[in-house]
Enzyme design. Structure first.
Site, PDB file in Angstrom:
ATOM      1  N   CYS A 289       0.840  -1.185   0.000  1.00  0.00           N
ATOM      2  CA  CYS A 289       0.000   0.000   0.000  1.00  0.00           C
ATOM      3  C   CYS A 289       0.886   1.250   0.000  1.00  0.00           C
ATOM      4  CB  CYS A 289      -0.888   0.012   1.233  1.00  0.00           C
ATOM      5  SG  CYS A 289      -1.790  -1.522   1.469  1.00  0.00           S
TER       6      CYS A 289
ATOM      7  N   ARG B 176       2.676   1.170  -7.550  1.00  0.00           N
ATOM      8  CA  ARG B 176       2.865   0.014  -6.670  1.00  0.00           C
ATOM      9  C   ARG B 176       1.680  -0.943  -6.733  1.00  0.00           C
ATOM     10  NH1 ARG B 176       7.183   0.707  -3.091  1.00  0.00           N
ATOM     11  NH2 ARG B 176       6.420  -0.907  -1.704  1.00  0.00           N
TER      12      ARG B 176
ATOM     13  N   TRP C  32      -4.005  -1.874  -1.127  1.00  0.00           N
ATOM     14  CA  TRP C  32      -4.021  -3.136  -1.886  1.00  0.00           C
ATOM     15  C   TRP C  32      -4.581  -4.162  -0.913  1.00  0.00           C
ATOM     16  CZ3 TRP C  32      -2.106  -8.128  -2.261  1.00  0.00           C
ATOM     17  CH2 TRP C  32      -2.070  -8.683  -3.549  1.00  0.00           C
TER      18      TRP C  32
ATOM     19  N   ASN D 209       0.200   1.021   6.667  1.00  0.00           N
ATOM     20  CA  ASN D 209       0.750  -0.046   5.815  1.00  0.00           C
ATOM     21  C   ASN D 209       1.278  -1.128   6.742  1.00  0.00           C
ATOM     22  OD1 ASN D 209       0.341   1.512   3.601  1.00  0.00           O
ATOM     23  ND2 ASN D 209       2.496   1.781   3.078  1.00  0.00           N
ATOM     24  N   GLY D 210       1.138  -2.372   6.336  1.00  0.00           N
ATOM     25  CA  GLY D 210       1.665  -3.458   7.156  1.00  0.00           C
ATOM     26  C   GLY D 210       0.552  -4.402   7.574  1.00  0.00           C
TER      27      GLY D 210
ATOM     28  N   GLU E 267       9.391 -15.996 -20.141  1.00  0.00           N
ATOM     29  CA  GLU E 267       9.274 -14.578 -19.788  1.00  0.00           C
ATOM     30  C   GLU E 267       8.298 -13.869 -20.739  1.00  0.00           C
ATOM     31  OE1 GLU E 267       9.684 -12.734 -17.443  1.00  0.00           O
ATOM     32  OE2 GLU E 267       9.829 -10.701 -18.239  1.00  0.00           O
TER      33      GLU E 267
ATOM     34  N   LYS F 200       4.933 -11.920 -19.485  1.00  0.00           N
ATOM     35  CA  LYS F 200       4.700 -10.504 -19.784  1.00  0.00           C
ATOM     36  C   LYS F 200       3.344 -10.329 -20.448  1.00  0.00           C
ATOM     37  CE  LYS F 200       6.958  -8.947 -18.090  1.00  0.00           C
ATOM     38  NZ  LYS F 200       8.012  -8.869 -17.121  1.00  0.00           N
TER      39      LYS F 200
ATOM     40  N   GLU G  73       0.341 -11.004 -17.935  1.00  0.00           N
ATOM     41  CA  GLU G  73       0.118 -10.090 -16.814  1.00  0.00           C
ATOM     42  C   GLU G  73      -0.410  -8.734 -17.252  1.00  0.00           C
ATOM     43  OE1 GLU G  73       3.578  -8.959 -14.474  1.00  0.00           O
ATOM     44  OE2 GLU G  73       4.854  -9.234 -16.210  1.00  0.00           O
TER      45      GLU G  73
ATOM     46  N   HIS H 175       4.068 -33.809 -25.951  1.00  0.00           N
ATOM     47  CA  HIS H 175       3.702 -34.489 -24.703  1.00  0.00           C
ATOM     48  C   HIS H 175       2.478 -33.853 -24.056  1.00  0.00           C
ATOM     49  CE1 HIS H 175       7.351 -36.777 -25.153  1.00  0.00           C
ATOM     50  NE2 HIS H 175       7.989 -35.642 -25.367  1.00  0.00           N
TER      51      HIS H 175
ATOM     52  N   LYS I 241       3.621  -3.851  -7.301  1.00  0.00           N
ATOM     53  CA  LYS I 241       5.028  -3.775  -7.717  1.00  0.00           C
ATOM     54  C   LYS I 241       5.937  -4.531  -6.752  1.00  0.00           C
ATOM     55  CE  LYS I 241       8.265  -2.360 -10.471  1.00  0.00           C
ATOM     56  NZ  LYS I 241       8.376  -3.137 -11.728  1.00  0.00           N
TER      57      LYS I 241
HETATM   58  C1  F6R Z   1       6.545  -9.528 -13.669  1.00  0.00           C
HETATM   59  C2  F6R Z   1       7.073  -9.096 -12.398  1.00  0.00           C
HETATM   60  C3  F6R Z   1       6.988 -10.046 -11.269  1.00  0.00           C
HETATM   61  C4  F6R Z   1       8.233  -9.920 -10.386  1.00  0.00           C
HETATM   62  C5  F6R Z   1       8.081 -10.799  -9.146  1.00  0.00           C
HETATM   63  C6  F6R Z   1       9.329 -10.762  -8.286  1.00  0.00           C
HETATM   64  O1  F6R Z   1       6.722  -8.543 -14.647  1.00  0.00           O
HETATM   65  O2  F6R Z   1       7.552  -7.997 -12.266  1.00  0.00           O
HETATM   66  O3  F6R Z   1       6.807 -11.357 -11.700  1.00  0.00           O
HETATM   67  O4  F6R Z   1       9.348 -10.297 -11.130  1.00  0.00           O
HETATM   68  O5  F6R Z   1       6.990 -10.359  -8.392  1.00  0.00           O
HETATM   69  O6  F6R Z   1       9.588  -9.463  -7.856  1.00  0.00           O
HETATM   70  P1  F6R Z   1      11.015  -9.031  -7.379  1.00  0.00           P
HETATM   71  O7  F6R Z   1      11.947  -9.143  -8.533  1.00  0.00           O
HETATM   72  O8  F6R Z   1      10.847  -7.622  -6.917  1.00  0.00           O
HETATM   73  O9  F6R Z   1      11.415  -9.959  -6.273  1.00  0.00           O
END
Ligand code: F6R
Length: 639
Positions: A23, A48, A95, A121-122, A512, A516, A519, A535, A634
């Site tokens: 948050c 975030r 969040w 937050n927390g 990857e 991308k 998400e 398979h 984030k």
């Molecule tokens: C995808 C993405 C997430 C992060 C994951 C780990 O684009 O950003 O999958 O890679 O949440 O986050 P970090 O790297 O901050 O530990």
């Protein structure tokens, strides 16, 4: 066998594993209209991830609180519709963890009499028992959140605090309240009886305060106040701050007493451009375009003579030579960077390397000896599972090395050594430039290990380093013309699902690319090592089903081409990612995205970029917000 030396920086606090900092908190008291400052600050924190937002503003000893689900822009419309005058207030983006996203659960939360407002937050771990006690004492708890109890506890403590001499009552009431909490918190509190003051406190959840000419600012992330001041005080666990328009007073507990102290200021020298789109339509595109710079900055100064230097490892070549097993632990995109590194570490240094998602690693019993190197990869440096895995690995005797983007983050603090990826702040939730920074850093690590193990001549090391540095230019070339990427994206926009395939390095790139796309566009994706097609996954393919194949030149090129032919024969729309000059591939694909020729070991650095652009293009065509995808945050600081 002799083990590896240990750093002395490790501190473990149990509650940190539960702390939630997804948050955002802002606060302001000064000469400006608070609601404007708070809404600006909340917009800065939007990256975030959040699902509701709210503000509380003081005006002549009365509190106005407005909360809305959805975006800060919705909150802004409501605030502007009624007008919220006043020069002191607090704000929050939430969040949801305890209780669904709703106006009742959004912060600020208020006391029964509405005279005290709190943002938090927390996670308050003992909130259930506090809640029961408060309810039995007649408090009217109106939300499902853990945070609301804080407002009611302060309400109880405030009259007691007023009765005492000395320190301001709100500070004392907050100090008494936090004594009753277990868990983690960053708090900002306002009260009708002290109309120009904000009192803050923190434990295991970040909070910074700063003085500017026009007043005092409070935030959970410095980015929210950078416009106003670059000289900030980072509150430490257990400290309390009282902010008024012209003073910032910091308190620390000393037995039963609260003592003021002179807080140290930290100067932030980031370029404010990190928080601006600087002409790009979204942060994601801006950050994709920053990648050549990230590659160059991450590599700068790493080749000394003919050898790679990573002094931050704090291991001598002899100690590096002792390493006989490597685990790379990470989550999400960072895990995919680890998959790429596994190929390099095993291929070049001939050290067995396992890559594991942190949430699995921490709950099993991996084989760790004093000569095991654990590499934790985390952009944010705050990911709860990765942090927990670091702590476990250290307890089991491993040497732990962190790769992160955030200076001073928990991963940086708790690892024995750290490489910073030099991506600078990443705002878009989907990781792009940080991923490339991670891949480049891990490549350097693989070279250092190969060097220490005597597996490469210095000439070979120099040659590889030069080619690695050259990837910055190759990425620039990919970014020059995105027409083919946009056309391929257009063909996939209305699909219900898509499959990414590749082999070797291409398999990691496929994983990857699929992450991308899913998400940010919410299009269902699967990714497989192409050899696995027969398979199972091939059953998915029917007319028009998009298959994105990583078919760059490598030892397994022919195999991948066979796989994409199989897919095409079943009606798939094939998008092939191929190497410039490979005109033959056109016969097997509906769309071809070319990248410049590059050594297979470095191909993920270049090949990931068109897939980032592809995902963005599909997401935009589907009307999605590429910077803030739904349900994602984030920093994932909860399990
Ligand atoms: C995808 C993405 C997430 C992060 C994951 C780990 O684009 O950003 O999958 O890679 O949440 O986050 P970090 O790297 O901050 O530990």
């Amino acid at each position: 066998m002799k083990g590896l030396p240990r750093g002395a920086s490790f501190t473990m606090t149990h509650t940190q594993t539960k702390g939630e900092t997804m948050c955002g908190i802002v606060g302001y008291t000064g000469t400006r209209q608070a609601c404007e400052v708070l809404l600006e600050g909340l917009s800065r924190l939007e990256y975030r991830g959040y699902d509701s937002a709210g503000i509380a503003v003081q005006h002549g000893g009365a509190m106005e609180v407005i909360c809305r689900t959805g975006r800060v822009s919705q909150l802004r419309s409501s605030v502007e519709a009624v007008g919220v005058p006043g020069t002191c207030g607090i704000g929050h983006t939430r969040w949801a963890t305890h209780g669904r996203p709703s106006e009742a659960n959004a912060h600020p939360h208020t006391s029964c009499d509405g005279r005290i407002a709190v943002v938090h937050n927390g996670i308050i771990e003992n909130f259930n028992e506090i809640r029961e006690r408060l309810a039995a004492a007649g408090h009217d708890l109106r939300s499902q959140t853990d945070s609301e109890v804080v407002a009611h506890l302060i309400e109880e403590a405030y009259p007691r605090a007023c009765a005492k001499e000395g320190t301001d009552a709100l500070v004392r009431a907050v100090a008494d309240t936090v004594e009753q909490l277990s868990g983690s918190y960053a708090l900002a509190v306002i009260c009708d009886d002290e109309p120009d003051a904000i009192v803050c406190a923190r434990k295991d959840s970040p909070l910074v305060v700063g003085m500017a000419e026009d007043g005092a600012y409070v935030a959970s992330d410095v980015i929210a106040m950078l416009d106003a001041t670059r000289d900030i005080v980072v509150l430490a666990d257990g400290q309390i701050a009282r902010c008024t328009p012209d003073a910032l007073t910091c308190f620390a507990r000393c037995g039963d007493d609260l003592r003021t102290f002179d807080a140290q200021t930290t100067h932030i020298d980031w370029d404010m451009d990190v928080a601006e789109k600087t002409g790009y339509p979204d942060f994601m595109l801006k950050e994709i375009h920053e990648q050549p710079r990230v590659i160059r900055d991450t590599l700068a100064g790493r080749l000394v003579g003919n050898s790679i230097q990573i002094d931050e490892l704090q291991l001598t070549p002899e100690e590096l030579n002792l390493i006989d097993r490597v685990y790379i632990i990470a989550c999400g995109t960072s895990y995919h960077a680890g998959l790429i590194a596994k190929n390099l570490i095993e291929g070049w240094a001939r050290i067995p390397c396992e890559v594991e998602v942190a949430s699995e690693f921490r709950y099993r019993n991996p084989i760790i000896t004093p000569t095991t190197l654990v590499v934790a990869v985390s952009q944010s440096g705050e990911t709860a599972d990765t942090l927990a895995a670091i702590r476990d690995a250290r307890v089991k005797g491993a040497r732990v090395f962190g790769i992160t983007n955030v200076i001073g983050s928990p991963v940086a603090r708790e690892a024995d050594g750290v490489i910073y990826t030099k991506a600078n702040k990443e705002i878009a939730v989907a990781s792009t430039k940080s991923f490339l920074g991670q891949v480049v850093s891990l490549t350097l690590l693989a070279l250092v290990l190969a060097q220490a193990k005597g597996k490469m001549t210095s000439g070979h090391i120099r040659q590889l380093y030069t080619e690695l540095a050259n990837t910055a230019e190759l990425v620039e070339r990919v970014l020059e013309d995105t027409t083919a990427i946009d056309e391929a994206a257009h063909a996939c926009t209305d699909a219900a699902s898509a499959l990414f395939i590749g082999r070797g390095m291409g398999a990691a790139v496929a994983h990857e690319g699929a992450l991308k796309l899913k998400e940010i566009s919410y299009l269902h994706t699967e990714s497989y090592a192409a050899g696995e097609m027969k398979h199972g996954p091939i059953a998915l393919i029917d007319e028009g089903f998009p298959v994105i194949a990583i078919a760059t030149r490598s030892a397994v090129y022919d195999k991948v081409v066979s796989n994409l032919q199989e897919a095409r024969a079943r009606g798939a729309v094939v998008v092939a990612l191929a190497t410039e000059g490979d005109e033959d591939i056109r016969a097997h694909a509906d769309h071809v995205l070319f990248i410049p020729p590059v050594r297979d070991a470095f191909s993920p650095i270049v090949a990931s970029v068109p897939l980032q652009l592809f995902a963005r293009s599909v997401a935009l065509a589907r009307g999605c917000d590429v910077d803030q995808p739904r349900n994602l945050a984030k920093s994932v600081t909860v399990e």
